[in-house]
Scaffold this motif. Structure first.
Motif, PDB file in Angstrom:
ATOM      1  N   PRO B   8      79.101  16.522  65.401  1.00  0.00           N
ATOM      2  CA  PRO B   8      80.257  17.475  64.686  1.00  0.00           C
ATOM      3  C   PRO B   8      80.338  18.507  65.821  1.00  0.00           C
ATOM      4  O   PRO B   8      79.349  18.975  66.580  1.00  0.00           O
ATOM      5  N   SER B   9      81.605  18.934  65.935  1.00  0.00           N
ATOM      6  CA  SER B   9      82.019  20.058  67.046  1.00  0.00           C
ATOM      7  C   SER B   9      81.457  21.349  66.562  1.00  0.00           C
ATOM      8  O   SER B   9      81.422  21.774  65.344  1.00  0.00           O
ATOM      9  N   ARG B  10      81.138  22.147  67.682  1.00  0.00           N
ATOM     10  CA  ARG B  10      80.614  23.382  67.211  1.00  0.00           C
ATOM     11  C   ARG B  10      81.354  24.166  66.814  1.00  0.00           C
ATOM     12  O   ARG B  10      80.973  25.130  65.825  1.00  0.00           O
ATOM     13  N   ALA B  11      82.670  24.094  66.866  1.00  0.00           N
ATOM     14  CA  ALA B  11      83.725  24.944  66.537  1.00  0.00           C
ATOM     15  C   ALA B  11      83.742  25.068  64.923  1.00  0.00           C
ATOM     16  O   ALA B  11      83.636  25.634  63.986  1.00  0.00           O
ATOM     17  N   ALA B  12      83.783  23.565  64.508  1.00  0.00           N
ATOM     18  CA  ALA B  12      83.778  23.166  63.145  1.00  0.00           C
ATOM     19  C   ALA B  12      82.441  23.791  62.383  1.00  0.00           C
ATOM     20  O   ALA B  12      82.704  24.048  61.138  1.00  0.00           O
ATOM     21  N   VAL B  13      81.321  23.510  62.956  1.00  0.00           N
ATOM     22  CA  VAL B  13      80.251  23.929  62.296  1.00  0.00           C
ATOM     23  C   VAL B  13      80.383  25.492  61.951  1.00  0.00           C
ATOM     24  O   VAL B  13      79.802  25.924  60.862  1.00  0.00           O
ATOM     25  N   TRP B  15      82.692  27.379  61.748  1.00  0.00           N
ATOM     26  CA  TRP B  15      83.842  27.774  60.890  1.00  0.00           C
ATOM     27  C   TRP B  15      83.141  27.472  59.354  1.00  0.00           C
ATOM     28  O   TRP B  15      83.259  28.408  58.340  1.00  0.00           O
ATOM     29  N   ARG B  16      82.463  26.257  59.075  1.00  0.00           N
ATOM     30  CA  ARG B  16      81.857  26.117  57.948  1.00  0.00           C
ATOM     31  C   ARG B  16      80.894  27.099  57.401  1.00  0.00           C
ATOM     32  O   ARG B  16      80.707  27.431  56.376  1.00  0.00           O
ATOM     33  N   LYS B  19      82.227  30.370  56.212  1.00  0.00           N
ATOM     34  CA  LYS B  19      82.877  30.232  55.147  1.00  0.00           C
ATOM     35  C   LYS B  19      81.738  30.569  54.034  1.00  0.00           C
ATOM     36  O   LYS B  19      82.124  30.931  53.071  1.00  0.00           O
TER      37      LYS B  19
END
Lengths: 279, 283, 284
Positions: B8-13, B15-16, B19
């Protein structure tokens, strides 16, 4: 398939239309989707299936041991001599467990309190269920119970703690505790998984002996077809939260009707197939 | 070899995680805004400016946090103090990390040397460390780098203990055994298998260390050691304002106090979020 | 000369409980594994079978005795030589998930033996071989990008197998490779292992507690009991005419899935049934 339905004289546990829904962050999981079970007096009913089929959830649902995010529904969960478990308040369920239903879990060390002596656990069990016994009486009862499950030197075990026991011994103690208050129904969740094969044979011989001699009943959950074939009288095969096949062990295990049951049974290595695979 | 990398991309992690942990997100935003504002300005008043005619004013339209005994603007000084307080705390934590992690690894080998290190650690931690820090900084003649040394001295043993306990359990893990069976060299075992699996707890510890450093730093300057006037720091501001508390001029000490509180809270929240993220990414 | 030769292996561990007796895990074990064959080592907990599996790979050092692979005594090798030798001998573990680094992608996990042993290969070649290995164990190429936690138990064990065979070893220890898997998955993994053995001419040391499994996969069986091999025999012979009393006990404890074959468990003097009836502190 069941033209000779075993006419058990009395049904001890009658479950109809049991469902369990579990709320998770990713939505509701329908873990058990409408299953029927009936356990007769003096009978071992096997529930078999692979991991994730809902067999453990089923018995936890019956026992009222599921976490709050699980919703149990059923047309009825009738326990003979008690009534509908589904309509039994949580507080009363505590008394049902132990007094009316004995529970044997897979890991005996999880069922035993590590900081109480074995003797004290027998005493606490009786106190918790309102039996007024002196420490001396309690020890006598415990002694007799341990003797009954084939423990050679009950006094040593009573004075000891769970961590001093081998896996097989600990499971014997759990079985003794589960039967102390003479419940008419025993529920066992993979009682011999993780034990050595020779110990497994002894524990299963013990359990089936206890059921037969006292005319108790048992719901036996396992993934081990050998245990079912050798010890249960009737069997329920579960897949994805549903019952796919049920009947007498001699029928289901010898001449399975459902494709999944056939697949399960054929994946147990058989003697005839010896070396056919590798050549 | 894109497909040989982590999935998984670091940015996605990130962001989640943000949140799912509003507290940590808020804390992170607070710290970033504070740091940027203190570095780049603009501030309503110079933090060094004094105005004898406007001393000890309660919070009002022109002086949002009121003024102190010399007529300095409490708001400007509170923001400005973040510059020196946060950078010293970060530096202290960074030094502790850089020294503590390798020492912790050394302390988790099987040999007798590691036993000695652990015993030395016990002896060292028996010292009252705040007093040690006080002595170090005072003896050095109030040098700021000594404040960093004092903070890292306090935190190095924590890193070592953490690393040791993590590594000792990881060393017994099946995948380490698998890597050994594969013929992996010791550096490979450490950098490919051990460190990636302790990185999460190291980050958690670092966040907690920064929070702790802010408290230590403020304690030192409250005691008049380390950062000295005219450079504003939260600790010295609290000390200056402490005398006025009894006369009802609460704002002089209260606002820098709240700044310390919020920073510590923010870093603790961030630590929580990282810890949660680390625990769950195993699933 | 056999592929693997173990002679008079002894190993004693200090007791886990304070003041307890040391555990004598291996008490003079000798065995041979021929190229391309499967030798099963069967025993119950405490028999020393897992210790044997690790000692054969020199993942732990013996107190005395020797292990030779291809005639080379593993104890005579320098650490560097031993690491190089590990390309020829591999292991698949019981716990598929625990044996995979949770932080590494499947591709990186399977590539690792090549990165260690084949520094001559470029990254494109390694990637090709990783994909081949994954397909060989029945996984698709895009599994490479995933993390171990995203796979099922059966898939994880397939990854474990791919990692074990990618360096083209001659000998693989299978330490209860299927005992934590569901029945239907178990059969698939066993079939996969048999297929790979035929294709690559591998020798297996199959460590197990399960007679049903061992019966299906092994050419020969060694029965371990309290740190010793009590009987070694070709599989068919062992089942037809077990020589040692403990072997007979093990066989009688099997529960057939066919209810018409009733079992009759026969305890054996001095075996686990007796140990089982004594508090653990008194065992020894």
């Amino acid at each position: 398939m069941t033209e000779t339905t075993p006419t058990t004289p009395e049904t001890v546990l009658d479950v109809q239309g049991l469902t369990v829904d579990i709320a998770t962050p990713d939505g509701v999981v329908h873990a058990v989707r409408g299953i029927d079970l009936a356990v007769g007096r003096g009978e071992i009913l096997g529930v078999v299936g692979e991991s994730g089929c809902g067999k453990s959830t089923t018995i936890k649902g019956i026992l009222g041991l599921l976490p709050p995010n699980a919703t149990v529904g059923a047309d009825k969960i009738e326990l003979a001599g008690h009534g509908d478990l589904l309509r039994t308040p949580t507080k009363k369920m505590r008394h049902v467990r132990g007094r009316r239903i004995g529970f044997v879990a897979q890991n005996p060390f999880g069922s035993l309190n590590p900081i109480y002596s074995i003797e004290r656990q027998f005493h606490e069990l009786q106190k918790a269920h309102g039996t007024k016994v002196s420490k001396k009486e309690s020890r006598e009862i415990a002694h007799a119970m341990l003797d009954g499950v084939g423990i050679v030197n009950p006094d040593r075990v009573l004075d000891g703690f769970a961590h001093q026991l081998s896996g097989g011994m600990a499971q014997r103690v759990v079985i003794a505790l589960a039967t102390t208050l003479s419940p008419q129904l025993l529920i066992a969740d993979e009682p011999t998984t993780g034990l050595d094969v020779t110990v497994q044979a002894q524990i299963m011989d013990l359990i089936s002996g206890l059921v037969r001699s006292e005319q108790r009943s048992m719901l036996l959950v396992t993934h081990d077809l050998g245990v079912i074939a050798q010890y249960a009288q009737r069997v329920v095969v579960m897949l994805d939260g549903k019952v796919v096949e049920h009947g007498r062990v001699e029928d289901v295990m010898v001449d399975p009707q459902h494709e999944y049951t056939r697949k399960l049974i054929s994946s147990v290595p058989k003697r005839e197939e010896l070396h056919d695979v590798i050549g | 070899m894109a497909d040989l990398q982590l999935a998984p991309s670091r940015a996605a992690v990130l962001w989640r995680t943000a949140k799912e942990h509003p507290g940590a997100t808020l804390g992170g935003v607070f710290i970033v805004v504070l740091v940027l504002w203190s570095l780049l300005g603009p501030l309503p008043y110079s933090s060094a400016a004094t105005d004898g005619s406007a001393s000890r004013q309660s919070p009002n339209g022109t002086h949002w946090f009121g003024t102190d005994g010399t007529g300095g603007d409490v708001f400007s000084r509170t923001i400005d103090a973040a510059r020196v307080d946060l950078s010293l705390a970060l530096a202290g934590a960074a030094v502790a990390l850089v020294i503590g992690v390798p020492l912790g690894l050394a302390a988790s080998t099987k040999g007798r040397g590691s036993q000695r290190i652990v015993r030395a650690l016990d002896a060292f931690q028996a010292f009252p460390l705040l007093i040690l820090a006080l002595a170090l900084v005072t003896l050095s003649g109030n040098k700021l780098y000594m404040v960093v040394v004092a903070i890292s001295l306090q935190n190095i043993p924590r890193y070592m203990r953490l690393l040791r306990s993590e590594v000792l359990s990881l060393r017994e893990s099946r995948f380490m055994e698998a890597a050994t069976a594969m013929g992996a060299t010791t550096p490979r075992l450490i950098f490919k298998h051990l460190l990636p699996n302790v990185w999460g707890v190291i980050l958690v510890q670092t966040s907690l260390t920064i929070a702790n450093s802010i408290v230590v730093l403020s304690s030192l300057s409250f005691l008049g050691v380390g950062v000295s006037a005219p450079t504003p720091s939260w600790g010295s501001m609290i000390r200056d304002g402490a005398g006025n508390m009894s006369s009802g001029e609460w704002w002089i000490a209260a606002f820098p106090g709240v700044a310390v509180l919020l920073c510590v809270l923010a870093f603790n929240q961030i630590a929580d979020a990282i810890g949660d993220r680390t625990a769950r990414s195993y699933r | 000369m056999s592929l693997v030769e173990v002679d008079e292996a002894f190993k004693t561990f200090p007791s886990r409980q304070r003041g307890g007796d040391p555990v004598r895990a291996l008490r003079g074990v000798s065995l041979r594994v021929e190229a391309g064959e499967t030798l099963a080592v069967i025993g119950e907990s405490g028999s020393g079978k897992s210790t044997l599996g690790r000692a054969v790979l020199r993942l732990l050092d013996l107190d005395s005795g020797s292990v030779r692979l291809d005639g080379v005594d593993l104890a005579s090798l320098s650490p560097k030589e031993l690491r190089a030798k590990r390309a020829d001998m591999q292991i698949v573990f019981q716990e598929p998930y625990e044996s995979l680094n949770p932080r590494m992608s499947i591709g990186a996990i399977v590539a690792e033996p090549l990165q260690i042993h084949r520094s001559d290969l470029g990254s494109t070649e390694i990637r090709t071989r990783v994909h081949e290995a994954l397909e060989r164990v029945g996984l698709t190429g895009n599994t490479a990008a995933r993390l171990p936690g995203e796979l099922s138990g059966g898939q994880q064990q397939r990854v474990g197998v791919a990692r074990a065979i990618i360096s083209q070893p001659k000998f693989v220890v299978l330490d209860e490779p299927t005992s934590s898997l569901d029945l239907s998955i178990r059969a698939q993994i066993l079939a996969l292992l048999a297929e790979i053995q035929q294709d690559l001419g591998l020798a297996y040391l199959f460590v197990s507690h399960d007679m049903h499994t061992v019966e299906k996969v092994s050419d020969r069986i060694a029965v371990m009991y309290l740190g010793e091999i009590v009987e070694t025999a070709p599989t068919l012979d062992l089942f037809r005419s077990p020589q040692h009393a403990y072997t007979r006990t093990l066989l009688s404890a099997r529960l057939s899935a066919d209810p018409r074959e009733k079992h009759a468990y026969k305890a054996f003097q001095g075996d686990t049934s007796v140990r089982d009836a004594v508090p653990a502190g008194e065992q020894g």
